[in-house]
Design a protein around this motif. Structure first.
Motif, PDB file in Angstrom:
ATOM      1  N   ASN A  76     -78.464 -36.069  63.496  1.00 46.60           N
ATOM      2  CA  ASN A  76     -78.166 -34.649  63.334  1.00 46.60           C
ATOM      3  C   ASN A  76     -79.145 -34.011  62.347  1.00 46.60           C
ATOM      4  O   ASN A  76     -79.577 -32.873  62.539  1.00 46.60           O
TER       5      ASN A  76
ATOM      6  N   VAL B 133     -75.862 -27.187  63.749  1.00 45.99           N
ATOM      7  CA  VAL B 133     -75.803 -28.582  63.292  1.00 45.99           C
ATOM      8  C   VAL B 133     -75.649 -28.632  61.776  1.00 45.99           C
ATOM      9  O   VAL B 133     -74.844 -29.405  61.239  1.00 45.99           O
TER      10      VAL B 133
ATOM     11  N   MET C 250     -72.426 -28.576  66.926  1.00 44.64           N
ATOM     12  CA  MET C 250     -73.638 -28.738  67.735  1.00 44.64           C
ATOM     13  C   MET C 250     -73.383 -28.353  69.195  1.00 44.64           C
ATOM     14  O   MET C 250     -74.185 -27.667  69.832  1.00 44.64           O
TER      15      MET C 250
ATOM     16  N   ASN D 263     -72.445 -37.123  68.499  1.00 41.21           N
ATOM     17  CA  ASN D 263     -71.858 -35.806  68.223  1.00 41.21           C
ATOM     18  C   ASN D 263     -71.191 -35.252  69.478  1.00 41.21           C
ATOM     19  O   ASN D 263     -70.080 -34.717  69.434  1.00 41.21           O
TER      20      ASN D 263
ATOM     21  N   LEU E 145     -82.602 -33.634  63.968  1.00 45.19           N
ATOM     22  CA  LEU E 145     -82.538 -32.545  64.947  1.00 45.19           C
ATOM     23  C   LEU E 145     -82.613 -31.192  64.239  1.00 45.19           C
ATOM     24  O   LEU E 145     -83.431 -30.338  64.580  1.00 45.19           O
TER      25      LEU E 145
ATOM     26  N   THR F 122     -77.143 -37.499  68.027  1.00 44.43           N
ATOM     27  CA  THR F 122     -76.920 -36.439  69.013  1.00 44.43           C
ATOM     28  C   THR F 122     -75.900 -36.881  70.066  1.00 44.43           C
ATOM     29  O   THR F 122     -74.965 -36.146  70.390  1.00 44.43           O
TER      30      THR F 122
END
Lengths: 181, 338
Positions: free
Chosen positions: B75, B95, B165, B112, B78, B109
């Motif tokens: 995260n 995020v 996210m 999540n 990203l 990712t």
């Protein structure tokens, strides 16, 4: 490297309370020292550090990733050691609060700043706060007190030492040459 | 935590086979949600198949004018990727409004997308829960339900999907790349999470032996007119009571294209194509935003403790659209309530 626990697979059914037979060999570099060890897959990095490595500086607060007392640096990044299974971190470098000071005992600048600013009361959250602040500095995304507060929100202090914690981190940031904005 | 066996395959195909081969086997990557659930005995896997170090899945790459985000991109990686910050700032903001820096450094990712609800009853094995134990009932419907859903609920479950996210990904019309024994497929984000209906135990349309390999972002990122507005009980490190991802394409004072997605209000990121259509071609006025909000919430239903969310969501939609239209997204560290 793939790990095949098939040889010890039967141990999954071993009754609770018995010494777990299902061990995995991992290597961790903890505070600069490379160590090989056997861990059961359900051992968290936090429990490994505290119960097996006798590194009790890292604290168990909530044990659910909600308080930040267990914060350590894994390959240079701050994480909650309570939510990390040790077996999944094979080969990693772990830095705990015990590994921050220099070999001659000189405190890390962040530790010195916490002492100077009296950035704690009971001290229980402090190792996590300091490791988190070291990670924050390294990440380089905080430039103001407001941003320090936002990016330290993963570390709770029930004594409410927050103003002094922020002041200590601001000082360490200035010492490290981070320009305020 | 229950006892389980552990393996770490070297390739995605091996990992899929390992999970397929054993009932009760689960994938683990960052583990920030799964390990927590295991500590509460909500999850009791027989085997964990560690996909956290699989090669090639931790990259963000250019693809067809957009970006392809590997499932193992954390995260943090990203949110702070310069391409994401410049071209998809809505995603970066969303995020960064979730969890804490420590958790974002570990969480991935793919994980999540698949994180589970924070419904109190789901977490408490001493109570019934249709999501945890199908058929046992839902104590939230007539119980403590301050954090629960107001849209798309069923009598069987009023849990929410907790991700920030995913709300941004829904607004950006991302899609999810998955692979499994049947091969690769691509699922639109809107179809990835599902409403509870009579199967609240199923959070998503992903098969039990399928694995997320990437998220694809289409070229359009709405970098000029966007906001992610998150309202919660404390100003950081808390799940959303209501969140709004708003992304607009402006033509002078008029709206050319509108995307609106809500978090904290449903079992999935909530989008309303009718409300978006209503905004297209309209001047960006408070009246238009209020009409859109009314449309989004026309079938909203409160359960007592969460009834305040209907009015909160109405105001949040209007405020988010106003911020997006003005090109003034609220920085995460700015806690001022307008």
């Amino acid at each position: 490297m793939p790990v095949d626990p098939a040889a010890t697979g039967a141990a999954a059914a071993s009754p609770a309370g018995r010494a777990p037979a299902m061990q995995h060999r991992i290597t961790l570099t903890i505070n600069g020292t490379r160590r090989q060890m056997e861990v059961a897959p359900w051992t968290t990095l936090l429990d490994l550090l505290r119960e097996e490595m006798e590194l009790t500086g890292t604290k168990k607060g909530c044990d659910h990733g909600q308080c930040g007392a267990c914060t350590v640096l894994l390959n240079g990044q701050r994480i909650n050691s309570c939510l990390a299974l040790a077996v999944t971190k094979d080969g990693a470098e772990v830095l705990t609060v015990e590994g921050l000071a220099a070999a001659d005992g000189t405190l890390h600048p962040m530790q010195a700043a916490f002492v100077e600013h009296d950035a704690f009361q009971c001290g229980y959250c402090t190792p996590g706060q300091i490791c988190s602040a070291v990670g924050l500095l390294k990440e380089g995304h905080a430039r103001s007190a407001e941003e320090i507060r936002e990016l330290m929100s993963g570390n709770l202090c029930r004594c409410g030492a927050y103003p002094n914690i922020v002041a200590a981190i601001e000082q360490a940031m200035q010492q490290a040459g981070v320009a305020a904005r | 935590m229950n006892r389980f066996s552990y393996s770490r395959p070297g390739a995605v195909s091996e990992a899929v086979r390992a999970v397929q081969a054993e009932a009760g086997a689960k994938f683990i990557a960052g583990g920030t949600n799964l390990v927590d659930l295991m500590k509460y005995d909500v999850e009791r896997p027989r085997r964990l198949v560690d996909v956290g170090a699989l090669p090639g899945l931790d990259r963000i790459e250019e693809q067809a004018g957009g970006l392809r985000i590997g499932a193992l991109v954390t995260n943090s990686a990203l949110a702070y990727d310069p391409r994401i910050q410049e071209r998809y700032p809505l995603l970066s903001r969303a995020v960064l409004s979730g969890a804490s820096p420590q958790l974002r450094n570990a969480a991935t990712t793919g994980g999540n997308l698949l994180q589970r609800t924070r419904c109190y009853y789901f977490y408490d094995t001493g109570t019934p829960c249709n999501k945890r134990e199908p058929g046992t009932g839902c104590p939230a419907v007539n119980g403590v339900n301050r954090i629960h859903a107001i849209l798309g609920t069923s009598e069987h479950c009023i849990a929410t999907h907790p991700s920030d996210m995913c709300v941004a990904l829904a607004a950006l019309e991302a899609s999810v790349e998955v692979t499994g024994p049947g091969g690769d497929r691509r699922i639109a984000l809107a179809d990835f999470h599902r409403l509870p209906g009579d199967q609240p135990e199923r959070d998503s349309t992903l098969g039990a032996d399928e694995i997320v390999t990437a998220v694809q972002l289409p070229p359009k990122g709405f970098p000029a007119n966007y906001t992610y507005l998150k309202l919660r009980d404390r100003q950081s490190y808390a799940f959303a009571l209501v969140s709004v991802a708003a992304a607009l394409e402006m033509d002078g004072g008029s709206i050319r294209e509108a995307r609106l997605a809500l978090g904290g209000v449903a079992h999935k990121p909530w989008r309303d194509p009718q409300a978006e259509a209503l905004l297209r071609g309209r001047p960006a006025t408070r009246e238009a935003f209020a009409e859109a909000a009314a449309l989004v919430l026309k079938d909203a239903r409160g359960y007592g403790g969460n009834t305040f969310k209907i009015e909160l969501a109405r105001r949040a939609i209007i405020r988010a659209l106003s911020q997006a239209a003005a090109g003034t997204p609220q920085p995460i560290a700015d806690k001022h309530i307008a």
